[in-house]
Scaffold this motif. Structure first.
Motif, PDB file in Angstrom:
ATOM      1  N   GLY A   1       1.748   2.236  -3.282  1.00  0.00           N
ATOM      2  CA  GLY A   1       0.650   2.554  -4.197  1.00  0.00           C
ATOM      3  C   GLY A   1       0.044   1.359  -4.903  1.00  0.00           C
TER       4      GLY A   1
ATOM      5  N   GLU B   1      10.326   2.791   9.667  1.00  0.00           N
ATOM      6  CA  GLU B   1      11.199   2.668   8.486  1.00  0.00           C
ATOM      7  C   GLU B   1      10.454   2.105   7.284  1.00  0.00           C
ATOM      8  OE1 GLU B   1      14.660   0.449   9.655  1.00  0.00           O
ATOM      9  OE2 GLU B   1      15.367   2.032  10.994  1.00  0.00           O
ATOM     10  N   GLU B   2       9.393   1.315   7.550  1.00  0.00           N
ATOM     11  CA  GLU B   2       8.597   0.776   6.441  1.00  0.00           C
ATOM     12  C   GLU B   2       8.058   1.925   5.599  1.00  0.00           C
ATOM     13  OE1 GLU B   2       5.618  -1.499   8.534  1.00  0.00           O
ATOM     14  OE2 GLU B   2       6.749  -3.352   8.283  1.00  0.00           O
ATOM     15  N   ILE B   3       7.680   3.003   6.272  1.00  0.00           N
ATOM     16  CA  ILE B   3       7.121   4.149   5.558  1.00  0.00           C
ATOM     17  C   ILE B   3       8.238   5.054   5.046  1.00  0.00           C
ATOM     18  CG2 ILE B   3       5.745   6.255   5.899  1.00  0.00           C
ATOM     19  CD1 ILE B   3       3.953   4.609   7.760  1.00  0.00           C
ATOM     20  N   LEU B   4       9.298   5.188   5.841  1.00  0.00           N
ATOM     21  CA  LEU B   4      10.373   6.106   5.453  1.00  0.00           C
ATOM     22  C   LEU B   4      11.105   5.662   4.188  1.00  0.00           C
ATOM     23  CD1 LEU B   4      11.954   7.004   8.938  1.00  0.00           C
ATOM     24  CD2 LEU B   4      10.292   8.307   7.619  1.00  0.00           C
ATOM     25  N   VAL B   5      11.191   4.341   3.959  1.00  0.00           N
ATOM     26  CA  VAL B   5      11.888   3.886   2.747  1.00  0.00           C
ATOM     27  C   VAL B   5      10.949   3.835   1.538  1.00  0.00           C
ATOM     28  CG1 VAL B   5      13.575   2.501   4.025  1.00  0.00           C
ATOM     29  CG2 VAL B   5      11.512   1.399   3.147  1.00  0.00           C
ATOM     30  N   SER B   6       9.667   4.082   1.777  1.00  0.00           N
ATOM     31  CA  SER B   6       8.698   4.017   0.677  1.00  0.00           C
ATOM     32  C   SER B   6       8.700   5.341  -0.092  1.00  0.00           C
ATOM     33  CB  SER B   6       7.304   3.747   1.256  1.00  0.00           C
ATOM     34  OG  SER B   6       6.767   4.936   1.777  1.00  0.00           O
ATOM     35  N   PRO B   7       8.049   5.356  -1.252  1.00  0.00           N
ATOM     36  CA  PRO B   7       8.045   6.611  -2.026  1.00  0.00           C
ATOM     37  C   PRO B   7       7.077   7.661  -1.505  1.00  0.00           C
ATOM     38  CG  PRO B   7       7.139   4.769  -3.320  1.00  0.00           C
ATOM     39  CD  PRO B   7       7.403   4.245  -1.960  1.00  0.00           C
ATOM     40  N   LEU B   8       6.369   7.375  -0.413  1.00  0.00           N
ATOM     41  CA  LEU B   8       5.352   8.315   0.073  1.00  0.00           C
ATOM     42  C   LEU B   8       5.956   9.667   0.457  1.00  0.00           C
ATOM     43  CD1 LEU B   8       3.035   6.185   2.387  1.00  0.00           C
ATOM     44  CD2 LEU B   8       2.477   7.193   0.184  1.00  0.00           C
ATOM     45  N   PRO B   9       5.365  10.755  -0.037  1.00  0.00           N
ATOM     46  CA  PRO B   9       5.863  12.076   0.372  1.00  0.00           C
ATOM     47  C   PRO B   9       5.502  12.374   1.829  1.00  0.00           C
ATOM     48  CG  PRO B   9       4.078  12.289  -1.229  1.00  0.00           C
ATOM     49  CD  PRO B   9       4.298  10.826  -1.025  1.00  0.00           C
TER      50      PRO B   9
ATOM     51  N   PRO C   1      -1.177   6.379  -6.602  1.00  0.00           N
ATOM     52  CA  PRO C   1      -0.357   5.687  -5.594  1.00  0.00           C
ATOM     53  C   PRO C   1      -0.369   6.358  -4.223  1.00  0.00           C
ATOM     54  CG  PRO C   1       0.828   5.848  -7.666  1.00  0.00           C
ATOM     55  CD  PRO C   1      -0.449   6.609  -7.852  1.00  0.00           C
ATOM     56  N   ASN C   2      -0.315   7.716  -4.215  1.00  0.00           N
ATOM     57  CA  ASN C   2      -0.295   8.405  -2.922  1.00  0.00           C
ATOM     58  C   ASN C   2      -1.612   8.253  -2.174  1.00  0.00           C
ATOM     59  OD1 ASN C   2       2.283   9.237  -3.291  1.00  0.00           O
ATOM     60  ND2 ASN C   2       1.753  11.303  -3.973  1.00  0.00           N
TER      61      ASN C   2
ATOM     62  N   GLY D   1       0.822  -1.215   0.000  1.00  0.00           N
ATOM     63  CA  GLY D   1       0.000   0.000   0.000  1.00  0.00           C
ATOM     64  C   GLY D   1       0.852   1.260   0.000  1.00  0.00           C
TER      65      GLY D   1
ATOM     66  N   ILE E   1      -3.569   5.616  -2.379  1.00  0.00           N
ATOM     67  CA  ILE E   1      -3.559   4.246  -1.825  1.00  0.00           C
ATOM     68  C   ILE E   1      -2.672   4.213  -0.571  1.00  0.00           C
ATOM     69  CG2 ILE E   1      -2.876   1.845  -2.271  1.00  0.00           C
ATOM     70  CD1 ILE E   1      -3.599   2.337  -5.229  1.00  0.00           C
ATOM     71  N   GLY E   2      -1.542   4.927  -0.649  1.00  0.00           N
ATOM     72  CA  GLY E   2      -0.642   4.995   0.503  1.00  0.00           C
ATOM     73  C   GLY E   2      -1.317   5.643   1.702  1.00  0.00           C
TER      74      GLY E   2
END
Lengths: 326, 256
Positions: free
Chosen positions: A106, B93-101, B4-5, A103, B7-8
């Motif tokens: 995306g 870190e799961e979120i920090l390494v993701s492309p999410l702004p 994608p954002n 998720g 969904i994130g």
């Protein structure tokens, strides 16, 4: 195209520790690349910078040509990271963890569930998909992190000691899986303490020590640099004395085995001829330690000694009142 | 929407709500019990002797204040425990390494905490109906002020969590700042009762504007001007939101 291009990367932590010193490194697309180094060499800092968990002090990192500092989101979509320590919520279930990770990248829920089923099955975790992840064994936790890192199908997978502390059977199953994804086109960068792992899996290798790359070459060419290889020979007969073999150093290990240091260029046939003449029959033979490990230890020792010598010289210079070198 | 954002964002919010519901005994039940005790002791037993407050009987008067107090402490508490827990357990870190702004990370966590604040607020509102009849006079004002207040305290919680290095650090602000400001923010009394000097001092407390405006939404009376109150609250949203984004951008406490 390069999967990873690092240029003049440096990192000095707030406390003043210089973890990386002007490191440059290139990993080609499709490669299986090993990053080796002793503890504290700078491997994890480098991986942290690539995955954006650590801020670089200077230098640039590009992933498939995309700069991680200017196009972070695009670069991160191409990277999968398996860290050294478990970094998932121990109170969540494996299925929840991998689906949530998808998720963040995306990927729609339905597709995430399909991928999760495939990956958890391939990594033998499907049966455990609904247990609390803190109840998983160490090996399962590592496999879960591999599954999580593959949910968004990264083009570059970075594994920071993925098999540390897991038993040999699981280690081999993890190797098999990583080899298969590399064959499918994913570029893999691996840090490991098991040099056997690097020797078996990787094509190219960089050795990092004290924040600098000390070697960057192919595993094959590195192995040709070994000038002496040590073998252990188990004899059929009981041995009371060490046999003499021309051009080879021998040592009696115990009353049933000897160690030989075989210089590069010398054939094993001549060793066996001499042993035959001495009436010693050999039942089995093996390397004393992994070949790459021998080379690695020698290289790091040499580097440490050079660095110590440099420091001693620097100390001598600073202690000389006139500024001359004693 | 399948950006994608988006969904994130949905993933973070769903994860947060699941967390709140998974540990409902820690997240929903304690404020419900505490507020029931407030209603019984302050509203019923003591309140019946106090008489009118701000033109309403005391039970009616304290209901909006107690709902707001629950919203404030729970939106703050949710953010600080969830975000710091994720940081401490390293699963941030799961979120920090993701492309999410960073904006999506902020909105996701704030939404989760606002939901917790509103859930607890709704539970307290339901409990209050056992003690008094309540009609909401201005629905729009009531909803907007409660949501904005929850946003303010969620963001404040994130700043606390970002700087916190150990569990003690996430209890210092609630104990020494949030609780005094809430109790002195007009939950139990109208600031009109105070001498002029202390009335002016109270106006420096942002919680006064939140509680008073929420009380206006439900009962139709307020100690402060609505325009001033909304301006103060929106200003806090903007300032705290900008600080959160700046800290996330710099990676303070999150990226070495």
């Amino acid at each position: 195209m390069s999967a990873l291009s690092i240029q003049n990367l440096s990192k000095t932590y707030a406390g003043g520790v210089e973890a990386l010193k002007d490191v440059s490194l290139t990993v080609e697309e499709g490669d299986f690349f090993a990053l080796l180094g002793p503890n504290g060499a700078g491997k994890s800092t480098m991986i942290g910078i690539i995955s954006s968990l650590v801020n670089a002090s200077s230098g640039s990192v590009k992933v498939f040509g995309t700069d991680i500092s200017t196009h972070r989101s695009a670069a991160m979509r191409m990277i999968g990271l398996v860290p050294q320590e478990a970094n998932f919520n121990q109170f969540e279930k494996p299925l929840e963890i991998v689906v949530n990770q998808a998720g963040y990248y995306g990927i729609a829920r339905a597709q995430a569930y399909e991928r999760a089923e495939d990956l958890l099955n391939r990594l033998n975790l499907w049966e455990k998909r609904n247990v609390l992840s803190r109840t998983l064994s160490g090996g399962m936790k590592r496999r879960l992190m591999i599954a999580r890192s593959m949910m968004h199908q990264p083009r570059l997978l970075i594994l920071d000691e993925p098999t540390a502390g897991v038993d040999i059977e699981i280690r081999r199953s993890v190797w098999k899986y990583i080899e298969s994804i590399n064959t499918d086109g994913t570029t893999v960068i691996l840090t490991t303490h098991y040099l056997e792992e690097a020797e078996q899996l990787c094509r190219n290798i960089a050795i990092i020590d004290q924040g600098a790359i000390v070697r960057n070459t192919t595993v094959k060419s590195l192995l040709t640099e070994i000038d002496i290889e040590t073998f252990v020979l188990d004899s059929v007969q009981e041995l009371n004395a060490c046999p003499e073999i021309q051009g080879v150093t021998t040592r009696l290990r115990d009353d049933g085995s000897i160690e030989i240091d075989l210089p590069r260029g010398q054939l094993l046939n001549s060793v066996f001829d001499d042993l035959q003449r001495a009436g010693i029959e050999i039942r089995s033979m093996r390397n004393k330690s992994n070949r790459l490990e021998e080379l690695f230890v020698r290289m790091i020792d040499h580097n440490t000694q050079s660095s110590a010598n440099d420091q001693r010289s620097a100390a001598t210079v600073s202690l000389t009142p006139t500024g001359g070198v004693k | 929407m399948s950006h994608p954002n988006w969904i994130g964002l949905k993933t973070i919010v769903t994860k947060e709500i699941n967390r709140i519901l998974r540990i409902w005994i820690q997240t929903i039940v304690p404020p419900a019990i505490t507020m029931t005790l407030y209603f019984i002791i302050f509203g019923n037993l003591i309140g019946s002797r106090i008489g009118q407050m701000g033109g309403h009987n005391y039970m009616e008067f304290i209901v909006p204040g107690l709902i707001m107090m629950s919203v404030i402490t729970n939106s703050y508490g949710n953010m600080v425990s969830s975000f710091f827990g994720a940081k401490f357990g390293k699963h941030i870190e799961e979120i920090l390494v993701s492309p999410l702004p960073n904006t999506i990370i902020l909105i996701g966590y704030v939404t989760g905490s606002v939901v917790r604040g509103l859930m607890v607020g709704a539970v307290v509102l339901l409990i209050s109906l056992f003690f008094t009849d309540l009609t909401i006079t201005h629905v729009g004002v009531t909803l907007s002020v409660v949501v904005l207040t929850a946003i303010v305290f969620s963001m404040a919680g994130m700043i606390n969590a970002i700087f916190a290095q150990k569990f003690d650090d996430i209890s210092i602000i609630p104990t020494f700042v949030l609780t005094p400001l809430t109790y002195l923010g007009g939950v139990f009394y109208s600031i009109g009762l105070l001498p002029e000097f202390w009335q002016n001092v109270s106006l420096a407390n942002p919680i006064v504007y939140m509680v008073s405006t929420f009380r206006y939404g439900i009962l139709g009376t307020s100690d402060v001007s609505l325009t001033v109150a909304f301006s103060v609250i929106v200003l806090f949203v903007i300032v705290l939101g900008s600080i959160c984004l700046l800290l996330l951008h710099r990676g303070v406490g999150l990226r070495s």
